[in-house]
Design an enzyme around this catalytic site. Structure first.
Site, PDB file in Angstrom:
ATOM      1  N   CYS A  80       0.813  -1.228   0.000  1.00  0.00           N
ATOM      2  CA  CYS A  80       0.000   0.000   0.000  1.00  0.00           C
ATOM      3  C   CYS A  80       0.845   1.276   0.000  1.00  0.00           C
ATOM      4  O   CYS A  80       0.623   2.174  -0.812  1.00  0.00           O
ATOM      5  CB  CYS A  80      -0.989  -0.004   1.154  1.00  0.00           C
ATOM      6  SG  CYS A  80      -0.252   0.069   2.805  1.00  0.00           S
ATOM      7  N   HIS A 132      -2.493   0.464   7.043  1.00  0.00           N
ATOM      8  CA  HIS A 132      -2.870   0.353   5.636  1.00  0.00           C
ATOM      9  C   HIS A 132      -3.281   1.738   5.154  1.00  0.00           C
ATOM     10  O   HIS A 132      -3.774   2.559   5.925  1.00  0.00           O
ATOM     11  CB  HIS A 132      -4.022  -0.638   5.457  1.00  0.00           C
ATOM     12  CG  HIS A 132      -4.359  -0.904   4.027  1.00  0.00           C
ATOM     13  ND1 HIS A 132      -3.472  -1.485   3.142  1.00  0.00           N
ATOM     14  CD2 HIS A 132      -5.484  -0.648   3.310  1.00  0.00           C
ATOM     15  CE1 HIS A 132      -4.045  -1.587   1.945  1.00  0.00           C
ATOM     16  NE2 HIS A 132      -5.264  -1.086   2.029  1.00  0.00           N
ATOM     17  N   HIS A 144      -5.975   1.155  -3.732  1.00  0.00           N
ATOM     18  CA  HIS A 144      -5.008   0.645  -2.762  1.00  0.00           C
ATOM     19  C   HIS A 144      -4.436  -0.681  -3.228  1.00  0.00           C
ATOM     20  O   HIS A 144      -4.911  -1.274  -4.192  1.00  0.00           O
ATOM     21  CB  HIS A 144      -5.652   0.509  -1.375  1.00  0.00           C
ATOM     22  CG  HIS A 144      -6.730  -0.529  -1.298  1.00  0.00           C
ATOM     23  ND1 HIS A 144      -6.771  -1.479  -0.320  1.00  0.00           N
ATOM     24  CD2 HIS A 144      -7.804  -0.775  -2.080  1.00  0.00           C
ATOM     25  CE1 HIS A 144      -7.814  -2.259  -0.496  1.00  0.00           C
ATOM     26  NE2 HIS A 144      -8.466  -1.847  -1.552  1.00  0.00           N
TER      27      HIS A 144
END
Length: 175
Positions: A80, A132, A144
């Protein structure tokens, strides 16, 4: 036979947990010290509107690229924070730190209702506030690099998984 299945489930669960910890500062079993002295980054050389168009084009071109823990290149795949770092470098020539936690540290918090294309969204997927992250692309969506299903893709902020784990919105653009 049942003990073997239980062991497989335990190993699979541990693997999923390990892979979901995208960009948290751990690489190959080594803890990388967070750089607490990181200077804030505020993009002023391009307007948010113009910059967001470049970020959108660059990020959408990565859809389908494989997920790779610690990855930060188109050829090898992305995690990510590696994806966000790559997109900002390619689109705006802005160098970002490597981890989600450090990118959060150099960006400025904003209200969720103030999100604009190119802003950042953060999630707690492994017990850490910034474990994240993704790039907001408008209309409640972000792009993402998730570990599950293994490719860069879009998702919605209001999906139960993400809405329950959302920890905040941040920006790198001067406002």
């Amino acid at each position: 036979m049942m003990a073997c299945n239980a062991q497989r489930r335990a190993v699979l669960g541990a693997l999923i947990l390990f892979l979901s910890a995208c960009g948290t500062g751990k690489r190959k079993g080594v803890q990388i010290a967070s750089q607490h002295h990181l200077a804030p980054i505020r993009i002023t050389k391009i307007s948010h509107r113009a910059g967001s168009q470049e970020l959108m084009l660059q990020s959408l071109s990565l859809i389908g690229t494989p997920y790779r823990y610690g990855g930060s290149t188109r050829d090898n795949g992305f995690d990510c924070s590696g994806m966000v770092q790559y997109v900002y470098q390619q689109a705006l020539q802005v160098r970002l730190p490597r981890t989600a936690r450090d990118i959060a540290a150099v960006s400025a918090p904003i209200r969720t209702r103030d999100l604009q294309v190119g802003d950042l969204v953060f999630f707690n997927t492994s017990g850490q506030t910034y474990s994240h992250m993704g790039l907001y692309i408008g209309n409640g969506e972000f792009i993402h690099a998730p570990s599950s299903n293994g490719v860069i893709r879009t998702a919605r902020l209001d999906q139960p998984y993400f809405s329950q784990r959302f920890t905040g919105a941040r920006t790198l653009f001067a406002r």
